[in-house]
Design an enzyme around this catalytic site. Structure first.
Site, PDB file in Angstrom:
ATOM      1  N   GLU A 157       0.860  -1.191   0.000  1.00 10.38           N
ATOM      2  CA  GLU A 157       0.000   0.000   0.000  1.00 10.38           C
ATOM      3  C   GLU A 157       0.895   1.238   0.000  1.00 10.38           C
ATOM      4  O   GLU A 157       1.849   1.306   0.764  1.00 10.38           O
ATOM      5  CB  GLU A 157      -0.912   0.028   1.246  1.00 10.38           C
ATOM      6  CG  GLU A 157      -1.964   1.124   1.100  1.00 10.38           C
ATOM      7  CD  GLU A 157      -2.953   1.191   2.276  1.00 10.38           C
ATOM      8  OE1 GLU A 157      -4.052   1.703   2.067  1.00 10.38           O
ATOM      9  OE2 GLU A 157      -2.619   0.752   3.378  1.00 10.38           O
ATOM     10  N   ALA A 294       2.077  -0.291  10.914  1.00  6.40           N
ATOM     11  CA  ALA A 294       1.635  -1.649  10.584  1.00  6.40           C
ATOM     12  C   ALA A 294       0.851  -1.597   9.283  1.00  6.40           C
ATOM     13  O   ALA A 294       0.443  -0.522   8.843  1.00  6.40           O
ATOM     14  CB  ALA A 294       0.762  -2.208  11.705  1.00  6.40           C
ATOM     15  N   MET A 295       0.632  -2.782   8.687  1.00 12.49           N
ATOM     16  CA  MET A 295      -0.099  -2.860   7.425  1.00 12.49           C
ATOM     17  C   MET A 295      -1.036  -4.057   7.439  1.00 12.49           C
ATOM     18  O   MET A 295      -0.641  -5.165   7.762  1.00 12.49           O
ATOM     19  CB  MET A 295       0.911  -2.976   6.262  1.00 12.49           C
ATOM     20  CG  MET A 295       0.267  -3.199   4.906  1.00 12.49           C
ATOM     21  SD  MET A 295      -0.751  -1.790   4.413  1.00 12.49           S
ATOM     22  CE  MET A 295      -1.996  -2.606   3.431  1.00 12.49           C
ATOM     23  N   GLU A 296      -2.308  -3.793   7.032  1.00 11.44           N
ATOM     24  CA  GLU A 296      -3.399  -4.757   7.234  1.00 11.44           C
ATOM     25  C   GLU A 296      -3.528  -5.839   6.169  1.00 11.44           C
ATOM     26  O   GLU A 296      -4.619  -6.356   5.939  1.00 11.44           O
ATOM     27  CB  GLU A 296      -4.725  -3.994   7.306  1.00 11.44           C
ATOM     28  CG  GLU A 296      -5.190  -3.372   5.981  1.00 11.44           C
ATOM     29  CD  GLU A 296      -4.753  -1.935   5.742  1.00 11.44           C
ATOM     30  OE1 GLU A 296      -5.347  -1.259   4.887  1.00 11.44           O
ATOM     31  OE2 GLU A 296      -3.804  -1.477   6.410  1.00 11.44           O
ATOM     32  N   ASN A 297      -2.442  -6.237   5.496  1.00 15.79           N
ATOM     33  CA  ASN A 297      -2.548  -7.294   4.477  1.00 15.79           C
ATOM     34  C   ASN A 297      -3.492  -8.386   4.962  1.00 15.79           C
ATOM     35  O   ASN A 297      -3.386  -8.834   6.096  1.00 15.79           O
ATOM     36  CB  ASN A 297      -1.178  -7.920   4.211  1.00 15.79           C
ATOM     37  CG  ASN A 297      -0.083  -6.883   4.123  1.00 15.79           C
ATOM     38  OD1 ASN A 297      -0.113  -6.018   3.263  1.00 15.79           O
ATOM     39  ND2 ASN A 297       0.879  -6.950   5.037  1.00 15.79           N
ATOM     40  N   HIS A 329      -6.608  -1.603  15.211  1.00  8.70           N
ATOM     41  CA  HIS A 329      -6.724  -0.860  13.953  1.00  8.70           C
ATOM     42  C   HIS A 329      -6.611  -1.815  12.754  1.00  8.70           C
ATOM     43  O   HIS A 329      -7.467  -1.821  11.868  1.00  8.70           O
ATOM     44  CB  HIS A 329      -5.600   0.188  13.908  1.00  8.70           C
ATOM     45  CG  HIS A 329      -5.590   1.048  12.676  1.00  8.70           C
ATOM     46  ND1 HIS A 329      -6.099   2.322  12.664  1.00  8.70           N
ATOM     47  CD2 HIS A 329      -5.127   0.821  11.429  1.00  8.70           C
ATOM     48  CE1 HIS A 329      -5.941   2.840  11.449  1.00  8.70           C
ATOM     49  NE2 HIS A 329      -5.355   1.939  10.682  1.00  8.70           N
ATOM     50  N   GLU A 330      -5.554  -2.624  12.752  1.00 11.74           N
ATOM     51  CA  GLU A 330      -5.310  -3.486  11.584  1.00 11.74           C
ATOM     52  C   GLU A 330      -6.366  -4.577  11.443  1.00 11.74           C
ATOM     53  O   GLU A 330      -6.755  -4.935  10.332  1.00 11.74           O
ATOM     54  CB  GLU A 330      -3.918  -4.124  11.657  1.00 11.74           C
ATOM     55  CG  GLU A 330      -2.765  -3.120  11.746  1.00 11.74           C
ATOM     56  CD  GLU A 330      -2.794  -2.025  10.696  1.00 11.74           C
ATOM     57  OE1 GLU A 330      -3.338  -2.242   9.602  1.00 11.74           O
ATOM     58  OE2 GLU A 330      -2.276  -0.929  10.983  1.00 11.74           O
ATOM     59  N   HIS A 333      -9.491  -3.402   9.746  1.00 12.48           N
ATOM     60  CA  HIS A 333      -9.356  -3.342   8.282  1.00 12.48           C
ATOM     61  C   HIS A 333      -9.688  -4.669   7.607  1.00 12.48           C
ATOM     62  O   HIS A 333     -10.002  -4.693   6.427  1.00 12.48           O
ATOM     63  CB  HIS A 333      -7.919  -2.986   7.900  1.00 12.48           C
ATOM     64  CG  HIS A 333      -7.607  -1.523   7.923  1.00 12.48           C
ATOM     65  ND1 HIS A 333      -8.406  -0.574   7.325  1.00 12.48           N
ATOM     66  CD2 HIS A 333      -6.540  -0.846   8.440  1.00 12.48           C
ATOM     67  CE1 HIS A 333      -7.843   0.629   7.484  1.00 12.48           C
ATOM     68  NE2 HIS A 333      -6.723   0.492   8.155  1.00 12.48           N
ATOM     69  N   GLU A 352      -9.109   4.604   6.630  1.00 16.30           N
ATOM     70  CA  GLU A 352      -8.211   4.924   7.738  1.00 16.30           C
ATOM     71  C   GLU A 352      -8.922   5.637   8.879  1.00 16.30           C
ATOM     72  O   GLU A 352      -8.650   5.397  10.044  1.00 16.30           O
ATOM     73  CB  GLU A 352      -7.017   5.751   7.239  1.00 16.30           C
ATOM     74  CG  GLU A 352      -6.113   4.992   6.272  1.00 16.30           C
ATOM     75  CD  GLU A 352      -5.598   3.660   6.821  1.00 16.30           C
ATOM     76  OE1 GLU A 352      -5.734   3.392   8.033  1.00 16.30           O
ATOM     77  OE2 GLU A 352      -5.072   2.868   6.029  1.00 16.30           O
TER      78      GLU A 352
END
Length: 901
Positions: A157, A294-297, A329-330, A333, A352
């Site tokens: 992203e 962090a990233m919500e893959n 949060h993640e 998503h 977001e």
């Protein structure tokens, strides 16, 4: 994605924003050919930092064409061909690959037209495992024995899947994915789905081929793969999902807290949305080099180590809380963003903003003793108000074209203002109808894409309220109103006169074309401060409201709970009536905070004198609430930084010492029964408050605090008595602020010895407190050394800039002198914006604004264009504030110390 607002920067990282490039028309990909399924096999080389890839994508040709346009960046295509379905047609080899590097696209040309229908597109390609923390990249780590190795990880992203494989890299072009990875057999290989097959590689028995199950239909930016060495802890949520937390080797223990949060969180969202989590498993993994938080893959969520790992002995309370929020949060998503995805980046804010709001709801459910909603007001709501009052803010919804513009909208407007207006909306609708609307939205658009309006429609149907009309005034125009209130008592009735106008950081908006908002207004009275007496929707510039049966001595408060996204200016008499509510604590903590924060903001805008705010601050002497103190502390920090440009900086330190001493004495140094691990009721907040107060007193030179900090630091270093994690930051800060080169050397030694990233970060953030110019230089040099992870350099430089007048000048010079290296390191990412903001935001001299502006005119940073404009605006606002109020502040500070006549 959770960006950078983390506990070490409680009130500095306020912004980064989009500037619309008008210079080049951006065109989305043509739709004549689109993917249905990607069969993708990747073979990374962890020694040479390259990878080989094979793509076999099932595609649909909508219109006969002899070319296919896809996204592709930093990838070399070796061969490409197309095989029509059904085997009647021959395999057609592509005869040309035309790379449009600027647009990150490639056009594959074929000698004859591809006919309408389905077929398979085959591409063999090679790429580089880069060191830029985007796309398919390498992340450096040390084995327990100290050997340096690299993992291969992803961050796609917003627009970097195209750096790992040629693809249709737009959120609305969804497909399924069948992923295989060829990896060394002693490494862990993970992707979005569970492993379905693992077999030795036919050509090399040191390699394994790992095959993953087919994903649901999804967007490219959510695809992920990780190859490295990890341990894990595993649990099962009550609804049957396997949850694993992957940690660096030997640190599985540190994954337990996040696992506990994740296992509680999945069923919470399942129940809240009334839609089950759609995958069989979810992995949370700590990545050493990671730019974002962090990233919500989907099914494989990646984190910075500090956003996931908790060591029961060496992690402080704020880290625990941060991990809980980021996990919340993640995981939100996984539904909101992954199951239903925004149609285009214009609607990123919805992703977001929503996740940034619901993470608090989730933490409040898991940890009711955190008082997290009060913290929301200080962490998100006031940060968004500050940024959005600038002329260089932007609306929540921004039309985004070219990929280079996307990074610019991952900012406090999308996240914090987005979260704040959703909180206001939730309050306006009520929880029951809000959940009903959310459920129908997720059901209606699952596995599809949606725009902001689609959510408004579902919420409107669920609540019967004019949601689209109300919300568009908050998302489509930038800024927010200041609500001006006056009152008059008539018999048993109170008549309130309420008006709105745009609030600007430079003072009230007096232009002709003043925008209006649809403002949900709530009112409470002193009789029952926690209960809303009246609700109205202000849809005009002004109105009059009558409150019946209220005695003249009762106060009236607008915006109870500080939920509405606006500032308030009360008449003097109304304000006077509210002050006892601060002293005797009858006003709710969140409202005590909001009142003080509004006044502070009005003083910066020149609408009231700063002296009025200092007088108000003195009324907080009995304040018990952590978040209220945190916000006070933050504002005093801003004031202290401003007054470092004067010759009476010591007087404001004295004011800070006087204000914080009583609460410091009350709390003491030792945690009371029930504090600490596991956090008891109130213990968590007491631990946060103690750290805040001792750090504030120590930094301001409070003698007893300084002496005690030095004593404890000595015992800590000598191993006699190790400091508890919650006391480390304040002690480190205090001894450095008043320390010498020996102190700094000891600190750097502690940094080198630290095994935990959290401890390294803790030290990195306070190093800038050192005072001597030569030592400041040493800290800046250290920031770019091998000892500091690339994503953390920014906080070392920011710490120097934020600590003193000399530090500010030195940090700015250092950024200019090392611009090429810094810019190359962070390129278009949001870290470059953060670096600029932290380095220059504290200046308060007009000519500095001109200097910053001219530097960035000759040193382009397109992804930070808006940030530069905001910084220049802030510098001018600071300078005006100083000119206007410095003398009055000085007189007040002198007078309050003068003996009574």
């Amino acid at each position: 994605m959770r960006r950078f607002f983390s506990p070490g920067w409680p009130c500095s990282s306020r912004a980064r924003v989009c500037s619309i490039c008008t210079w080049r028309p951006f065109v989305r990909l043509p739709t004549d050919v689109y993917p249905v399924n990607y069969g993708l096999c990747l073979k990374p080389d962890l020694i040479d930092f390259t990878f080989e890839g094979k793509l076999e994508a099932i595609v649909k040709v909508n219109l006969a064409t002899n070319q296919i346009v896809m996204n592709c960046a930093d990838i070399d295509i070796i061969t490409a061909s197309f095989v029509p379905e059904g085997g009647e047609g021959e395999e057609i080899n592509a005869t040309g690959f035309n790379y449009q590097n600027e647009d990150e696209k490639v056009t594959l040309s074929f000698p004859s037209a591809l006919q309408k229908g389905s077929g398979t597109l085959k591409i063999d390609f090679v790429g580089e495992l880069n060191d830029k923390m985007k796309g398919f990249y390498r992340s450096k780590y040390a084995t327990p024995a100290g050997e340096i190795r690299y993992a291969a990880v992803t961050q796609f992203e917003a627009t970097d899947a195209r750096r790992a494989f040629p693809c249709w890299d737009e959120p609305a072009i969804k497909a399924t994915f069948d992923i295989s990875l060829i990896v060394p057999k002693d490494r862990v290989a993970l992707s979005n789905m569970n492993v379905i097959d693992r077999k030795p590689h036919p050509e090399d028995d040191s390699l394994l081929e790992v095959k993953f199950a087919t994903t649901p239909i999804m967007s490219t930016y959510l695809v992920a793969f990780v190859i490295g060495e990890y341990d894990f802890v595993e649990g099962q949520s009550s609804d049957g999902v396997t949850v694993r937390v992957y940690t660096p080797t030997g640190k599985a223990e540190q994954g337990k807290f996040a696992l506990e949060v994740a296992v509680k969180t999945l069923p919470f969202y399942n129940d809240y949305f009334n839609v089950p989590y759609p995958l069989p498993k979810i992995d949370l993994i700590a990545i050493a080099d990671f730019a974002a938080g962090a990233m919500e893959n989907w099914g494989l969520v990646t984190y910075r180590e500090t956003a996931l790992l908790i060591d029961p002995k060496n992690s402080c309370s704020s880290s625990r809380q941060w991990v809980a929020l980021v996990v919340g949060h993640e995981l939100a998503h996984q539904w909101f963003g992954n199951l239903v995805t925004m149609e285009w980046w214009t609607h990123l804010w919805l992703n977001e903003g929503f996740a940034s709001w619901i993470e608090y709801l989730c933490v409040d459910h898991c940890f009711p003793d955190y008082d997290i909603w009060t913290q929301f007001v200080s962490a998100d709501y006031t940060r968004a108000l500050d940024l959005d009052a600038l002329d260089n803010s932007h609306p929540i919804e921004v039309n985004v074209g070219h990929p280079s513009e996307v990074d610019e909208i991952f900012d406090a407007i999308s996240y914090s203002k987005g979260a704040s207006v959703i909180r206001m909306l939730h309050n306006y609708i009520g929880d029951k109808d809000f959940r009903k609307g959310m459920h129908s939205y997720l059901l209606k658009f699952q596995h599809k894409n949606a725009a902001t309006e689609d959510l408004w429609d579902c919420l409107e149907q669920a609540s019967g309220k004019p949601i689209a009309l109300v919300m568009s005034s908050w998302t489509k125009q930038m800024g927010f109103p200041i609500i001006v209130v006056d009152q008059e008592q008539q018999g048993d009735d109170r008549i309130l006169k309420i008006s709105q106008k745009k609030f600007c950081a430079s003072g009230p908006h007096n232009g002709e074309d003043c925008p209006n908002w649809m403002v949900p207004i709530s009112i409470c009275t002193g009789e029952d401060p926690g209960c809303t007496k009246l609700k109205v929707l202000l849809d005009s510039p002004e109105t009059t409201i009558t409150i019946n049966n209220i005695s003249p001595d009762q106060w009236v408060k607008i915006n109870p709970g500080t939920v509405g996204f606006y500032r308030i200016q009360y008449s003097s008499a109304m304000l006077e009536g509210l002050l006892p509510g601060i002293r005797d604590l009858t006003l709710l903590p969140v409202d005590r905070l909001g009142l003080q924060n509004d006044l502070f903001s009005l003083s910066r805008a020149g609408m009231i004198s700063t002296v009025e705010v200092l007088k108000l601050m003195e009324a907080f002497v009995n304040e018990p609430n952590y978040t209220v103190w945190s916000d006070l502390s933050c504002n005093l920090g801003v004031l202290s930084s401003l007054l470092s440009h004067t010759d009476f900086h010591e007087e404001i330190q004295e004011f800070i010492r006087d204000l914080f001493t009583p609460i410091g004495l009350k709390l003491g140094w030792e945690c009371k029964q029930g504090e600490g691990e596991p956090p008891g009721a109130g213990g968590h907040l007491d631990a946060l408050l103690r750290g805040l107060v001792l750090g504030k007193l120590g930094k301001a030179g409070h003698k007893p605090t300084l002496e005690e900090a030095r004593r404890r630091f000595k015992d800590h270093v000598e191993g006699k008595q190790i400091l508890s994690a919650d006391l480390r930051s304040p002690v480190y800060l205090t001894v450095l602020k008043h320390g010498d080169s020996a102190t700094l050397d000891t600190m750097l030694k502690l940094h080198k010895q630290a095994d935990m990233q959290e401890e390294k970060n803790r030290i990195e953030r306070v190093l800038g407190a050192i005072s001597a110019p030569d030592l400041i230089q040493k800290v800046l040099t250290f920031a770019l050394s091998e000892d500091v992870r690339p994503q953390d350099t920014v906080s070392v430089i920011g710490g120097v800039a934020g600590s003193s007048k000399h530090g500010r000048k030195a940090a700015w010079k250092f950024v200019k002198d090392n611009w090429e290296e810094l810019h190359n390191r962070y390129q278009g990412g949001f870290l470059i914006s953060r670096l600029i903001k932290l380095s220059v935001d504290g200046f308060a001299i007009d000519k500095m604004a001109a200097e910053v502006k001219s530097f960035f005119e000759s040193h382009q940073a397109p992804a930070a264009e808006r940030t530069v404009q905001q910084c220049c605006e802030n510098i001018l606002l600071n300078a005006a504030w100083l000119k206007r109020d410095a003398d009055d502040i000085h007189q007040y500070l002198l007078k309050r110390k003068a003996p009574p006549v």
